[in-house]
Design a protein around this motif. Structure first.
Motif, short mmCIF file in Angstrom:
data_model
loop_
_atom_site.label_atom_id
_atom_site.label_comp_id
_atom_site.label_asym_id
_atom_site.label_seq_id
_atom_site.Cartn_x
_atom_site.Cartn_y
_atom_site.Cartn_z
N ASP A 171 -31.39 65.95 56.85
CA ASP A 171 -31.74 64.87 55.93
C ASP A 171 -30.67 63.80 56.04
O ASP A 171 -29.47 64.10 55.97
CB ASP A 171 -31.83 65.41 54.50
CG ASP A 171 -32.36 64.39 53.54
OD1 ASP A 171 -33.04 63.44 53.97
OD2 ASP A 171 -32.11 64.54 52.32
N THR A 172 -31.07 62.56 56.24
CA THR A 172 -30.12 61.45 56.39
C THR A 172 -30.19 60.55 55.17
O THR A 172 -31.27 60.11 54.78
CB THR A 172 -30.45 60.65 57.66
OG1 THR A 172 -30.43 61.53 58.78
CG2 THR A 172 -29.45 59.55 57.88
N ASP A 173 -29.04 60.30 54.56
CA ASP A 173 -28.94 59.41 53.40
C ASP A 173 -28.14 58.17 53.79
O ASP A 173 -27.16 58.26 54.51
CB ASP A 173 -28.21 60.11 52.25
CG ASP A 173 -28.95 61.32 51.73
OD1 ASP A 173 -30.19 61.30 51.75
OD2 ASP A 173 -28.28 62.27 51.30
N THR A 174 -28.57 57.02 53.27
CA THR A 174 -27.81 55.78 53.47
C THR A 174 -26.82 55.64 52.33
O THR A 174 -27.20 55.58 51.16
CB THR A 174 -28.76 54.57 53.50
OG1 THR A 174 -29.70 54.75 54.56
CG2 THR A 174 -27.99 53.28 53.72
N ALA B 93 -25.39 46.25 58.84
CA ALA B 93 -24.48 47.40 59.02
C ALA B 93 -24.78 48.46 57.96
O ALA B 93 -24.98 48.14 56.79
CB ALA B 93 -23.04 46.95 58.92
N LYS B 94 -24.83 49.71 58.39
CA LYS B 94 -25.13 50.81 57.48
C LYS B 94 -24.14 51.95 57.69
O LYS B 94 -23.71 52.20 58.80
CB LYS B 94 -26.49 51.43 57.76
CG LYS B 94 -27.66 50.76 57.31
CD LYS B 94 -28.84 51.71 57.28
CE LYS B 94 -29.72 51.57 58.48
NZ LYS B 94 -31.02 52.18 58.29
N ILE B 95 -23.84 52.64 56.61
CA ILE B 95 -23.09 53.89 56.69
C ILE B 95 -24.03 54.99 56.21
O ILE B 95 -24.56 54.91 55.09
CB ILE B 95 -21.81 53.86 55.83
CG1 ILE B 95 -20.86 52.78 56.35
CG2 ILE B 95 -21.14 55.22 55.84
CD1 ILE B 95 -19.63 52.60 55.49
#
Length: 72
Positions: A28-31, A38-40
């Protein structure tokens, strides 16, 4: 139809046992932060709930048994 029920039942049984034994997981990927383009992000491994495995075992068993006892 009979062979199809047996095959699907066995596949569901094996998948259910795999899940209940704790070997099934997904990512599962969370921002965490986004500024412009740009995103982390953070990726977490999560286990599949055991009720899904139990349901697979029950439904797979029903399919396999109904395939074995059907007359046609």
């Amino acid at each position: 139809m009979r062979a199809g029920l047996i095959i699907v039942g066995i596949i569901l049984l094996v998948a259910g046992i795999w899940i209940v034994s704790g070997h099934a997981s997904y990512q599962d990927t969370d921002t965490l932060l986004q500024v412009g383009s740009a995103k982390i992000t953070a990726t977490h491994d999560k286990g599949v709930p055991q009720w899904v495995g139990i349901a697979g075992i029950v439904v797979g068993g029903l399919f396999a048994v109904s395939g074995f006892i059907s007359k046609r």
